[in-house]
Design a protein around this motif. Structure first.
Motif: not given
Length: 682
Positions: A374-395
């Motif tokens: 699920x970590x892999x899924x969410x990181x892939x999702x962050x990249x594919x949706x180009x989630x902005x840095x301000x959302x703090x999707x890290x770690x």
């Protein structure tokens, strides 16, 4: 074998073999946060330029001349524009145990005279907490903090979480691989992080990496014990030192340096240390002794008791354990402390007490972490949706559990309580913010409004935000999500792509999509206004295997045949809306599908029909070729005459010659008046 040759071979093996105290681990990073250049300090330590961070900005302290080492003068801070959660993620680390040390300083770098409040975590477990206001000396001079942690996933995550609007900061980060079995890991286990609450070298000044040229294979620094001694025992204590070699040092598994045992404090009275701790944690206390007084020559000459929080935990006779000028260490775990103070006393029994060093570590239980898939899924999702840095999707998306998860994400433990799973995305704004579904654990409402909301306030209109990207097919790894909903006011973005094939987890109960949002494999509760996006594709067959009760797919660019199992959602008490998708077909209220066309391409029946047609044509072609070959075989001839025909022609020619001769003879006889012979060619 010749004895001299055997001797030389033995000598060669002894000289070429590594010494028992050699250190087998060479992985280390010394990162100078906030600088673009790599340097070497006065202790010959190579510092790397800043790297492995997820966001933030660099700065320098307000008074650089106050600090002696380059890595203490720069820093990286993480404003809210980088999100509330930021990390250093060090990749490509082999599984094992690591020593981690940080230097943190404020020194009014931003001119606001407000030291920040934030937490720091390692591998998803909170280990350091900084609360404003810092003590003046701490804010000005900074502080080193260190710990021991196991890494099992190939990367070390050291993350920061901001409180209020305070930006976390860090000046340096050091990582050193160490012996996995050190500090009694076999007994304590791998599920604890050892956080340093005091590492003292008795009778000496501070030394170790960053403070002197003395070597410690683990990278540990040792501070003087003077400040931690009880006021009642300070007057009776004296320091002793030696230059003699101390046996049993720099050896597995702990590699304690020799310098630690070449100094000590001794007293004929009680020696007491008062250690600051946090309540409700267990503490690992490590004691170091070496008999460096040459006057002690036999067992029983120096005996003393070790008392921890008024409990006598051991009686020590150093000479009895290891003799003189040899290192001896022993440890004790103080469990579930009820106060913020820890008392350690050495009480003499025979002779004077003596101690070389003392370490105190909090045993911090490792927090639950998110399932790796699920970590892999969410990181892939962050990249594919180009989630902005301000959302703090890290770690880690869910860990630590006492922090908020990624913006908009909610998590829960899995069934066996061994890991965290992503369970929902909460609505942050809009008229539906208080909407709740059925009162059951599996019903989860996932809202992606929070993915893009303004960091300082909640908002309901995410239109024209310029969002781009697609939904990664790794989203299928989020197997614990049951609700996929599109929230309102996400119009005029540039989202595109097709539906991932993994859509339709068994847990999926609600699927709500709206205008121009096609990628329904996304386990979110999404909004109703997603017009002017660029999604396209067909409804995947995997969606029909879910337990859908609500499927709103209206006003998209979906195409192809609608699976009958999906349409049955509306027949069996659920709700489904497929309107506004010009390319969908095959169920009531939608156009009929072309005979051999389905999901934007040939249907299975069409493919079978084409395959059968091709087979028939191939068979017919083979039949024609076969018939031609047979006919040719029956009428085959050669341009040369057969042998029988040649014989017949020869006979015919002979007969013609004989006939001609006879006719000539008859004509000759007739001319002479002779009677003619009858012509009879047999």
């Amino acid at each position: 074998m010749n004895m001299s040759l055997l001797f030389l071979l033995t000598l060669f093996l002894l000289l070429s073999a590594p010494p028992s105290s050699s250190y087998p681990y060479d992985i280390s990073y010394h990162i100078d946060c906030g600088t673009d250049t790599s340097t070497v300090d006065s202790f010959n330590t190579s510092w790397l330029s800043d790297r492995f961070y997820t966001g933030g900005a660099k700065s320098i302290v307000s008074e650089p001349l106050h600090f002696h080492l380059p890595h203490e003068k720069t820093l990286r801070f993480f404003p809210l524009s980088s999100g509330k959660k930021n990390c250093y993620i060090v990749p490509n680390l082999p599984s094992g145990r690591y020593y981690l040390r940080t230097f943190t300083v404020y020194d009014n770098y931003d001119g606001k005279s407000h030291s920040p409040s934030f937490d720091a975590s390692v591998e998803g477990t909170v280990v350091f907490s900084w609360r404003s206001p810092w003590p003046e000396e701490l804010a000005r001079d900074g502080a080193y903090s260190d710990l021991f942690v196991f890494v099992n996933d190939g990367e070390l995550d050291f993350c920061f979480y901001s409180f209020a609007t305070d930006p976390p900061l860090i000046s340096s980060l050091e990582i050193q691989q160490i012996e996995p079995s050190s500090y009694d890991a076999a007994t304590i286990g791998h599920n604890y992080i050892l956080v340093n609450y005091g590492r003292f070298s008795c009778g000496s000044n501070q030394w170790g990496p960053g403070f002197s040229n003395d070597t410690d294979y683990f990278g540990r620094s040792w501070q003087s014990d003077q400040e931690s001694r009880s006021p009642d025992s300070k007057t009776s204590i004296r320091a002793v030192t030696t230059r003699q070699t101390i046996a049993n040092t720099n050896q597995q598994p702990n590699y304690f340096p020799m310098k630690l045992y070449q100094t000590a404090v001794t007293s004929s009275g009680v020696v007491e240390y008062e250690l600051a701790v946090d309540a409700k944690l267990d503490y690992l206390i490590w004691f170091h002794f070496a008999e460096i007084d040459s006057s002690v020559t036999k067992v029983g000459q120096r005996v003393f008791d070790v008392v921890v929080n008024e409990k006598n935990v051991s009686r020590v006779d150093i000479y009895k354990e290891v003799g003189s000028f040899a290192a001896y260490s022993w440890h004790y775990v103080a469990k579930n402390l009820s106060s913020t103070g820890l008392s350690v006393k050495l009480v003499p029994v025979v002779g004077a007490v003596l101690i070389s060093g003392l370490e105190n570590y909090a045993l911090v239980p490792s927090d639950l972490s998110t399932l790796p898939g699920q970590v892999i899924a969410m990181r892939e999702l962050k990249e594919s949706l180009r989630v902005p840095d301000r959302m703090g999707w890290n770690g880690d998306p869910c860990a630590p559990t006492n922090w908020d998860a990624w913006e908009g994400i909610a998590c829960r433990p899995n069934k066996d309580k061994t890991a965290l799973v992503i369970s929902q995305m909460r609505k942050i704004g809009g008229n539906d913010a208080g909407w709740k579904g059925k009162d059951r654990e599996e019903t989860v409402y996932l809202v992606c409004l929070s993915l893009f909301r303004h960091p300082h306030r909640m908002q309901t209109d995410l239109g024209s935000q310029g969002l781009k990207g697609y939904i990664s097919d790794k989203i299928s790894l989020l197997s614990d999500l049951v609700n996929l909903d599109l929230v309102r006011n996400l119009s005029s973005n540039s989202l595109g792509g097709t539906l991932p094939a993994g859509l339709g987890q068994k847990s999926l109960v609600r699927l709500v999509m709206a205008i121009d949002f096609v990628s329904n494999d996304f386990y979110f509760v999404l909004f109703r206004d997603l017009s002017n996006n660029q999604f396209s594709g067909s409804i995947p067959d995997s969606l029909t295997s879910s337990k859908l009760q609500l499927a709103l797919l209206n006003d998209n660019l979906l195409e192809g045949r609608v699976p009958e199992e999906l349409y049955s959602v509306g027949v069996h008490g659920g709700a489904i809306d497929l309107s506004g998708n010009k390319g969908l077909c095959g169920v009531p209220s939608l156009p009929s599908c072309p005979l051999f066309w389905d999901k934007g391409g040939l249907s299975t029946g069409g493919k079978i029909a084409i395959a059968l047609s091709c087979l028939v044509i191939l068979c017919a072609l083979l039949l024609v070729i076969y018939m031609c070959c047979i006919r040719r075989g029956r009428n085959d001839y050669d341009f040369g005459l057969p042998h029988d025909l040649m014989s017949l022609a020869a006979k015919r020619n002979k007969y013609q010659r004989q006939k001609s001769l006879m006719l000539l003879e008859m004509e000759s006889q007739h001319a002479k008046g002779l009677p003619s012979l009858p012509l009879n060619p047999h």
